[in-house]
Motif scaffolding. Structure first.
Motif, PDB file in Angstrom:
ATOM      1  N   GLY A 169       0.903  -1.098  -0.043  1.00  0.00           N
ATOM      2  CA  GLY A 169      -0.085  -0.042  -0.187  1.00  0.00           C
ATOM      3  C   GLY A 169       0.888   1.043   0.014  1.00  0.00           C
ATOM      4  N   GLN A 170       2.038   1.283   0.129  1.00  0.00           N
ATOM      5  CA  GLN A 170       3.073   2.209   0.183  1.00  0.00           C
ATOM      6  C   GLN A 170       2.808   3.280  -1.195  1.00  0.00           C
ATOM      7  OE1 GLN A 170       6.848   0.159   1.272  1.00  0.00           O
ATOM      8  NE2 GLN A 170       6.822   1.478   3.205  1.00  0.00           N
ATOM      9  N   PRO A 171       2.792   4.294  -1.320  1.00  0.00           N
ATOM     10  CA  PRO A 171       2.785   4.998  -2.377  1.00  0.00           C
ATOM     11  C   PRO A 171       4.001   4.708  -3.506  1.00  0.00           C
ATOM     12  CG  PRO A 171       2.096   6.582  -0.763  1.00  0.00           C
ATOM     13  CD  PRO A 171       2.493   5.089  -0.155  1.00  0.00           C
ATOM     14  N   GLU A 172       5.077   4.426  -2.898  1.00  0.00           N
ATOM     15  CA  GLU A 172       6.172   4.383  -4.108  1.00  0.00           C
ATOM     16  C   GLU A 172       6.053   2.916  -4.244  1.00  0.00           C
ATOM     17  OE1 GLU A 172       7.799   4.344   0.475  1.00  0.00           O
ATOM     18  OE2 GLU A 172       6.279   5.566  -0.854  1.00  0.00           O
ATOM     19  N   ASP A 217      -3.454   5.761  -5.142  1.00  0.00           N
ATOM     20  CA  ASP A 217      -2.471   6.626  -4.350  1.00  0.00           C
ATOM     21  C   ASP A 217      -1.009   6.676  -4.796  1.00  0.00           C
ATOM     22  OD1 ASP A 217      -4.626   7.733  -3.066  1.00  0.00           O
ATOM     23  OD2 ASP A 217      -4.668   5.863  -1.517  1.00  0.00           O
ATOM     24  N   ALA A 218      -0.670   5.795  -5.823  1.00  0.00           N
ATOM     25  CA  ALA A 218       0.636   5.795  -6.511  1.00  0.00           C
ATOM     26  C   ALA A 218       1.290   7.024  -6.610  1.00  0.00           C
ATOM     27  CB  ALA A 218       0.602   4.917  -7.727  1.00  0.00           C
ATOM     28  N   ALA A 219       2.515   7.355  -6.054  1.00  0.00           N
ATOM     29  CA  ALA A 219       3.316   8.478  -6.191  1.00  0.00           C
ATOM     30  C   ALA A 219       4.678   8.228  -6.157  1.00  0.00           C
ATOM     31  CB  ALA A 219       3.066   9.522  -5.231  1.00  0.00           C
ATOM     32  N   PRO A 220       5.814   8.632  -6.893  1.00  0.00           N
ATOM     33  CA  PRO A 220       5.392   9.717  -7.958  1.00  0.00           C
ATOM     34  C   PRO A 220       4.751   9.311  -9.336  1.00  0.00           C
ATOM     35  CG  PRO A 220       7.729   9.407  -8.005  1.00  0.00           C
ATOM     36  CD  PRO A 220       7.100   8.267  -6.991  1.00  0.00           C
TER      37      PRO A 220
END
Length: 334
Positions: A169-172, A217-220
Motif C-alpha cells: 500500500g505504500q505510494p512508492e 495513491d501511487a506516487a510519483p
C-alpha cells in the motif's frame, strides 16, 4: 503462401449493389473453401492458445452494458484504448512482470505473498482483468477494480532480503508497479505496434495512465514518456536478489501446456528484447538471437488472428463511440 493459394483458386469476386458475391467454379471453388476453412481453424487455434494465458480469472466487463453510455475514466478518444487494445499488450504485460522483479521490495512481496508457483497464470490473468476494467470499464467497474486491488494489497507487507520493510500500500511501491506497467505497454506498442505513436500521443498515453495510478495513491507518477522511462531506468532501489532470480526463473519456463508455452516463449523473448541495458543487467536477462524479429512476426500473427481487443469493442458500444472498420474480429463478450 495462403494469399497465393487463394488467388490460384480462381474465385471470381464481383460487387453487386454493395454486396460481395463469390462465384466458385467447380472443384476450384471447393479448394478455395477448404483453404478458407483451414485459415479459420488456424485463427481459432491461435486465439485459443493465446487467450488461455489470460483466462484464469473472472470475466472482465461482465455487466458493462448496464452502465451505458458511461465513457469510463479514459473514454473512446483516449490513446490508452488504442494502445491496450492492440496485440502488443500481451508483450507489454509479460515485460511488466519481468521489470517489476528489479525492485527488491516489490519482488519480496511477490515471493512471500503470491501463489504464482501453484497458479502460474493467475497473476497474469488478475493483472489483465485489472488493466481491462480500469482502462475500458464504466466508472463503477473502474472503482470496483481499484477496490479489489486495495483489498488484495492490504495483507502484503514484510521485510525484503536487504532487511527493508515493505507494504504494497505504500505510494512508492504502488508507483513502481503502476509505472512499469504503463511503460511496458508503451514500449511494446512502440516496438511492435501497427504504427508508432508520436511524441505527443505517447505523452498523452502516460498522462491518461496517471489517472489510474492516482486512484491507488501511487506516487510519483511521471507525466511524459521520457520522464517515465528515465524514472524506471534510474530508480535508486534497483538491485538483484534471490527472490528476483526465483521469479525470473519461473517466468522463463512456466509450467504451461506445450501449445500455450510455445506462444508464451515467443512473447516473453519479444519482451526481453525491449529491456534497457540497465534493466537487463539487473534482471540477468538477454534475448535469444532473432528474438525481436520473431517477436514482431508473432505479434503480427496475433493481430491477424485476434484483431483488436473485444473489450475495446465492447467499451465503444457501451459509450456510443464510433467503431472503426476492420479492427475487431472476435465476437463481443457476452
Amino acid at each position: 503462401y495462403i494469399d497465393a493459394r487463394l488467388r490460384v483458386s480462381s474465385t471470381v469476386v464481383g460487387r453487386c449493389h454493395g454486396r460481395t458475391v463469390e462465384h466458385h467454379h467447380g472443384p476450384v471453388g471447393t479448394v478455395g473453401r477448404m483453404i478458407t476453412d483451414a485459415v479459420r481453424e488456424l485463427k481459432d487455434r491461435v486465439v485459443g492458445a493465446t487467450t488461455a494465458l489470460f483466462s484464469h480469472g473472472p470475466q472482465p466487463l461482465a455487466d458493462t452494458m448496464s452502465y451505458a453510455p458511461d465513457p469510463g475514466l479514459l473514454g473512446p478518444d483516449s490513446v490508452s484504448w488504442r494502445v491496450i487494445g492492440d496485440a502488443t499488450a500481451f508483450v507489454g504485460g509479460i515485460r511488466a512482470l519481468l521489470v517489476q522483479t528489479a525492485h527488491p521490495e516489490v519482488v519480496a512481496g511477490v515471493e512471500q505473498h503470491s501463489r504464482y508457483r501453484d497458479d502460474p497464470l493467475g497473476r497474469l490473468s488478475r493483472t489483465s482483468v485489472y488493466v481491462t476494467e480500469t482502462t475500458y470499464g464504466a466508472m463503477p467497474e473502474v472503482e470496483a477494480a481499484v477496490a479489489t486491488v486495495r483489498r488484495a494489497h492490504r495483507p502484503v507487507h514484510g521485510r525484503s532480503e536487504r532487511d527493508l520493510p515493505y507494504s504494497a500500500g505504500q505510494p512508492e511501491m504502488a508507483a513502481w508497479v503502476h509505472n512499469v506497467l504503463t511503460d511496458s505497454f508503451l514500449v511494446a506498442y512502440q516496438e511492435f505496434g501497427p504504427q508508432r505513436l508520436t511524441t505527443e500521443e505517447a505523452d498523452r498515453f502516460v498522462e491518461e495512465q496517471t489517472r489510474i495510478g492516482a486512484l491507488l495513491d501511487a506516487a510519483p507518477l511521471p507525466t511524459t514518456a521520457a520522464e517515465l522511462a528515465a524514472w524506471i531506468d534510474e530508480h535508486p532501489a534497483l538491485a538483484s536478489t534471490r527472490a528476483q532470480a526465483n521469479a525470473i526463473e519461473f517466468l522463463r519456463d512456466p509450467p504451461l501446456a506445450l501449445p500455450v508455452k510455445a506462444g508464451y516463449k515467443v512473447l516473453m523473448q519479444a519482451a526481453v528484447s525491449t529491456l534497457t541495458p540497465h534493466i537487463a543487467e539487473v534482471t540477468g536477462l538477454s534475448p535469444a538471437r532473432g528474438a525481436r524479429r520473431v517477436g514482431a512476426f508473432g505479434v503480427d500473427s496475433l493481430r491477424w488472428a485476434l484483431g483488436s481487443s473485444p473489450s475495446w469493442h465492447l467499451a465503444l458500444v457501451r459509450s456510443g463511440g464510433d467503431v472503426p472498420d476492420g479492427l475487431f474480429r472476435q465476437p463481443l463478450p457476452t
